[in-house]
Design an enzyme around this catalytic site. Structure first.
Site, PDB file in Angstrom:
ATOM      1  N   TYR A  20     108.561 -20.844 -48.491  1.00  0.00           N
ATOM      2  CA  TYR A  20     109.421 -21.724 -47.421  1.00  0.00           C
ATOM      3  C   TYR A  20     110.192 -20.641 -46.909  1.00  0.00           C
ATOM      4  CZ  TYR A  20     107.180 -26.187 -49.179  1.00  0.00           C
ATOM      5  OH  TYR A  20     106.280 -26.942 -49.615  1.00  0.00           O
ATOM      6  N   ASP A  53     103.182 -28.304 -57.075  1.00  0.00           N
ATOM      7  CA  ASP A  53     103.780 -27.531 -58.183  1.00  0.00           C
ATOM      8  C   ASP A  53     105.055 -27.946 -58.708  1.00  0.00           C
ATOM      9  OD1 ASP A  53     105.800 -27.146 -55.827  1.00  0.00           O
ATOM     10  OD2 ASP A  53     104.860 -25.191 -55.404  1.00  0.00           O
ATOM     11  N   ASP A  62     108.330 -30.608 -54.483  1.00  0.00           N
ATOM     12  CA  ASP A  62     107.738 -30.738 -52.992  1.00  0.00           C
ATOM     13  C   ASP A  62     106.423 -31.210 -52.601  1.00  0.00           C
ATOM     14  OD1 ASP A  62     107.364 -27.744 -53.639  1.00  0.00           O
ATOM     15  OD2 ASP A  62     106.570 -27.999 -51.536  1.00  0.00           O
ATOM     16  N   GLU A 103      96.481 -30.455 -50.736  1.00  0.00           N
ATOM     17  CA  GLU A 103      97.785 -30.682 -51.521  1.00  0.00           C
ATOM     18  C   GLU A 103      98.560 -31.659 -50.895  1.00  0.00           C
ATOM     19  OE1 GLU A 103     100.861 -27.876 -53.575  1.00  0.00           O
ATOM     20  OE2 GLU A 103      99.793 -26.896 -51.998  1.00  0.00           O
TER      21      GLU A 103
END
Length: 496
Positions: free
Chosen positions: A235, A84, A81, A476
């Site tokens: 999340y 990572d 996503d 990110e």
């Protein structure tokens, strides 16, 4: 003036002030097609699994080829996503939904990039089909691969992963209506994308979407209650699962035209809180998206029974624009949509996508939005959306593009493991969990350019940006920042 004019005469002064606020920092012309190409290319850098022969970002290699083995299933593929190496099903499904919506509404203006956009959608749906393969027989949906704590304790390439690839699922006893609902929405939306391009694949997607939605609706509950340690705070579903059920029903109605979904939406509109937080839209909150999506039916004159959704959509518009009484969205001094919290660009691209989509729906219906004494036209909504896109591409106080690889100046030290570590081609030897820390803390630019990645961007209202890996909220990239941007760039490629 006609609805396509930028503003109507009675509101000239108010909207003139808004135009001044939203005027570009620099009048630089942008190559939207180049930005579109790069925004789609980014998804190839996020691929997990065995890479295809036509992989264009060559510094990536195969990774996570045994995902799902711990549960006796094949869960290879899909997308990482962000920076990572975890495969989080909730944001991956939302990414797939938004890529599909981008193609549905703006595919005609993608030109030669349409084929790559379709591949990006299919890379997501192929994985979601694997993750839901047992929903009909065992009542199980796999929603995550990888232990986030062990992963986040390391800084290593996806090709080198030696952390836990634990598999997480929801089922009848441990519900996850949010992640399952979003997965159903993604499959239904993608079925529209492939309806004429690959009818058999489209039919498979729609059939699975129906089954997954039935599972999500029958076993109601938030997946963060069932899987708290695995998904929170990464999340965690803060907003609740109700919006995902309504969102999925809206996409199933659009994909199938079945009366049962229309009746479901009408019956559950109040129960599932369609009017809540109408100015929010993202992987956790679908309310604004639900209202915009369903409103198209109303504007086309086909569904007056959905009129309340049109009212909510107008409310979203009025709560989003600066200068309108009681706005719920802030703008930075440089003109960027700003919401508190990390990864602000996710709000910028998602909300801008809705502004542009609604602008098109209004334009085709020859309608405007009334916000008190102010009349907002489709052209003005397009202007606001374009201003956000131009800010991302470099028309901002720093004069820097927030898309990696676009423009003369862009982020060099993004928070992304694969980009920041030496590639397998240049460093074939394994780089262990902690051995990668030297690259994380290095002041040097990332050795691998993750072309098209849009980073989180400014997270305060001062338009400032630290180009530094440790500042992950700003540096990110994520798939759900880029997915709505694909549609935006496709439109402005044809309408600069």
């Amino acid at each position: 003036m006609a609805p396509n004019a930028l503003f109507s005469l009675p509101t000239f002064r108010v909207l003139a002030m808004l135009l001044l606020l939203l005027s570009p920092i620099a009048a630089a012309g942008h190559d939207y097609h180049d930005a579109l190409r790069k925004s789609i290319l980014f998804f190839e850098g996020q691929r997990s699994g065995r890479l295809p022969p036509d992989q264009r970002l060559r510094w990536r290699r195969d990774s996570a080829l045994h995902d799902g083995a711990a549960a006796g299933v094949d869960l290879t593929g899909g997308y990482y996503d962000a920076g990572d190496n975890i495969k989080f099903g909730f944001p991956m499904a939302f990414t797939t939904t938004m890529l599909s919506w981008s193609v549905i509404d703006f595919g005609k203006t993608m030109g030669p990039e349409l084929g790559n956009a379709l591949k990006a959608v299919r890379w997501g749906t192929d994985y979601l089909l694997k993750a839901t393969a047992k929903v009909g027989t065992s009542g199980v949906v796999f929603v995550q691969v990888g232990d986030p704590y062990s992963d986040h304790n390391c800084w290593e390439r996806p090709e080198d992963m030696d952390t836990s690839r634990a598999v997480y699922k929801v089922d009848g006893s441990h519900p996850g209506s949010d992640v399952a609902g979003e997965t159903a929405a993604a499959l239904a939306a993608a079925s529209i994308v492939f309806r004429s391009r690959d009818p058999s694949y489209s039919a498979m997607l729609l059939k699975r979407a129906v089954t997954v939605f039935d599972f999500a609706d029958r076993h109601r509950g938030a997946y963060s209650n069932s899987l708290r340690r695995a998904v929170c705070p990464f999340y965690c579903d803060v907003n609740g699962y109700q919006d995902e059920l309504l969102w999925a029903a809206a996409w199933l109605h659009k994909a199938s035209r079945r009366r049962q979904y229309r009746e479901y939406i009408i019956k559950n509109e109040v129960i599932l809180r369609a009017g809540d937080t109408i100015n929010e839209f993202g992987w956790d909150n679908k309310h604004a998206g639900i209202n915009i999506l369903i409103s198209k039916e109303v504007l086309m004159g086909r569904a007056n029974y959905f009129s309340s959704f049109k009212e909510n959509a107008d409310g979203f518009i009025c709560s989003t624009l600066p200068g309108i009484p009681h706005p719920q969205v802030q703008f930075s001094p440089g003109g960027l949509i700003f919401k508190a919290g990390g990864s602000n660009m996710q709000h910028v691209t998602s909300l801008s996508f809705l502004l542009l989509a609604y602008s098109n729906y209004l334009s085709h219906a020859n309608k405007v939005v009334s916000c008190g004494q102010t009349t907002v036209t489709p052209a003005f909504l397009r202007h606001v959306a374009k201003r956000q896109v131009d800010y991302i591409l470099g028309d901002n106080p720093l004069g820097m593009s927030y898309m990696v690889g676009y423009g003369a100046r862009y982020p060099q030290r993004i928070h992304h493991r694969g980009s920041s570590l030496p590639s397998v081609a240049t460093h074939p030897a394994h780089i262990g969990c902690k051995a990668g820390s030297q690259y994380f803390f290095s002041p040097n630019p990332n050795p691998n350019v993750l072309v098209g990645a849009v980073v989180g961007g400014p997270t305060n209202n001062t338009d400032s940006f630290p180009d530094s890996r440790p500042f992950f909220q700003e540096s990110e990239p994520t798939t759900y920042i880029n997915a709505p941007l694909v549609g935006l760039l496709a439109f402005f490629t044809a309408h600069p």
